[in-house]
Structure formats: C-alpha cells, structure tokens
Write an enzyme that holds these catalytic residues in place. Structure first.
Site, short mmCIF file in Angstrom:
data_model
loop_
_atom_site.label_atom_id
_atom_site.label_comp_id
_atom_site.label_asym_id
_atom_site.label_seq_id
_atom_site.Cartn_x
_atom_site.Cartn_y
_atom_site.Cartn_z
N GLY A 141 -13.87 53.75 -49.56
CA GLY A 141 -14.60 54.54 -48.58
C GLY A 141 -16.08 54.33 -48.80
O GLY A 141 -16.50 53.72 -49.78
N LEU A 142 -16.85 54.85 -47.89
CA LEU A 142 -18.31 54.70 -47.96
C LEU A 142 -18.90 55.41 -49.18
O LEU A 142 -18.26 56.29 -49.76
CB LEU A 142 -18.95 55.27 -46.70
CG LEU A 142 -18.64 54.55 -45.39
CD1 LEU A 142 -19.15 55.37 -44.20
CD2 LEU A 142 -19.23 53.15 -45.39
N SER A 143 -20.12 55.06 -49.52
CA SER A 143 -20.86 55.77 -50.55
C SER A 143 -21.01 57.22 -50.09
O SER A 143 -21.41 57.48 -48.96
CB SER A 143 -22.24 55.13 -50.73
OG SER A 143 -22.98 55.83 -51.69
N GLY A 144 -20.66 58.15 -50.95
CA GLY A 144 -20.75 59.57 -50.60
C GLY A 144 -19.51 60.12 -49.91
O GLY A 144 -19.48 61.28 -49.52
N ALA A 145 -18.47 59.31 -49.79
CA ALA A 145 -17.24 59.76 -49.11
C ALA A 145 -16.49 60.80 -49.92
O ALA A 145 -15.74 61.60 -49.38
CB ALA A 145 -16.34 58.57 -48.81
N GLY A 146 -16.67 60.79 -51.24
CA GLY A 146 -15.97 61.74 -52.11
C GLY A 146 -14.96 61.10 -53.03
O GLY A 146 -14.15 61.79 -53.65
N LYS A 147 -14.98 59.79 -53.15
CA LYS A 147 -13.98 59.07 -53.96
C LYS A 147 -13.94 59.55 -55.40
O LYS A 147 -12.88 59.89 -55.92
CB LYS A 147 -14.28 57.56 -53.93
CG LYS A 147 -14.21 56.93 -52.56
CD LYS A 147 -14.58 55.46 -52.57
CE LYS A 147 -15.98 55.16 -52.99
NZ LYS A 147 -17.06 55.69 -52.14
N SER A 198 -15.49 48.91 -52.34
CA SER A 198 -14.71 47.71 -52.01
C SER A 198 -14.70 47.49 -50.50
O SER A 198 -13.71 47.78 -49.83
CB SER A 198 -13.30 47.77 -52.60
OG SER A 198 -12.69 49.02 -52.47
#
Length: 185
Positions: free
Chosen positions: A13-19, A88
């Site tokens: 997921g995007l940067s800041g998505a919460g991964k 990724s």
C-alpha cells in the site's frame, strides 16, 4: 503451536496507508491471544540496515524487495511466519517476492487507503516534502503505485473504524494460519 504451517504475509500500500501500524497490532494480538509470534520485516527499518545501500530507483526497489523476500524465506524455512510491510509499488516487484517465497506460502494483503487519507495522515512529513519539491520519485505522486491485480485480501482502510479494520484482518490471518477465530477454541 509448532503444528502451524508458517506463512509470509506481504502488506502492500501507499506510504502512510497503515501497513506497519496494522502489522504491529497483529503481532501483539497474536502473541496475546494465541502465544504465536511473527517476525516483522518493515521497509523503514530494513532500509537503514540490510538495504541501507539502496536508493529508490526501479532497480534499487527491486533489489530491496528481493533481499527482503530472501530473508522472509529463511524464516519460513524455520517455520516462522513473517509480516512484511513494504510499499512494493509494482505487480512485477510483488511477483518477484512471491516467486522467491513460493506461491503456497505468500499471502498478499493490500492495505487500500486512498492517497488523500495517506497525505492527510503524513506521519513522517514525506508528502509535505514531496509537495514542496524536496523529494522526487515518490510512490503514488510522481512514481507509480500499481494496485495489486488479485491480492489474497483487501483491507479498505476508509470504510471502517480502526478497530473494525484490525478485527477484520486479524480474523483473516487466523484463518490463513488455521487458528481459532475470535477466541473460538
């Protein structure tokens, strides 16, 4: 818990998505509820050490993921599950990780958080720097992010409360590991 077959859970997921936040919660929840421990492989942490010599070119991003997938496979070979939190950004890069780890043990989880929400969170101040022109080739802005074509799971982080999202993903992972869901023993 030795009878559990380990898996690699690959969060994209995007940067800041919460991964990382989600993976950290999963680790705590499974330790508390099942006495099950995951290995956490996080993009920000590994970029400091193991992958500290890499930049953000397409080739370097690919090498970053190749290295991480090889490390996750080492843990997998010892029957230790990993939670891998990496942007990724392309299907090709994620397919590389899947090929190294093995399709049977690779579980792709797409943390689907819209760019506007990620940008509003901006916990690291990166989006502000991108908009100010201080960072170039930033995934989701001026570098590509391809949503997964057929992930094993999509967690939409804009429809639910944080707790509902965490409960949802924890249940999915418990099912994948063949553990009781929601305390069912």
């Amino acid at each position: 818990m030795n009878s559990i077959e380990a898996k690699v859970f690959w969060f994209t997921g995007l940067s800041g998505a919460g991964k990382t936040t989600i993976a950290t919660n999963i680790g705590s929840t499974f330790k508390e509820n099942y006495n099950y421990t995951f290995n956490l492989l996080d993009g920000d942490i590994l970029r400091v050490g193991l992958c500290g010599d890499l930049g953000f070119s397409v080739e370097d991003r690919k090498e970053n993921i190749r290295r991480v997938a090889e490390v996750a496979k080492l843990f997998l070979n010892r029957n230790i599950s990993s939670l891998c939190t990496f942007i990724s950004p392309t299907n090709e890069i994620r397919d590389l990780a899947k090929a190294i780890i093995g399709e049977k043990n690779f579980v792709e989880i797409y943390i689907n958080t819209p760019l506007t929400i990620c940008e509003n969170r901006d916990t690291k101040g990166l989006y502000k720097k991108v908009r100010a022109g201080e960072i170039k080739n930033f995934t989701g802005i001026d570098a590509v992010y391809e949503s997964p074509i057929s992930p094993d799971y999509i967690l939409n982080c804009y429809d639910n409360t944080v707790q509902d999202s965490l409960d949802e993903i924890n249940s999915f992972i418990a099912l994948k590991l063949k553990l009781p869901v929601n305390g069912d023993q």
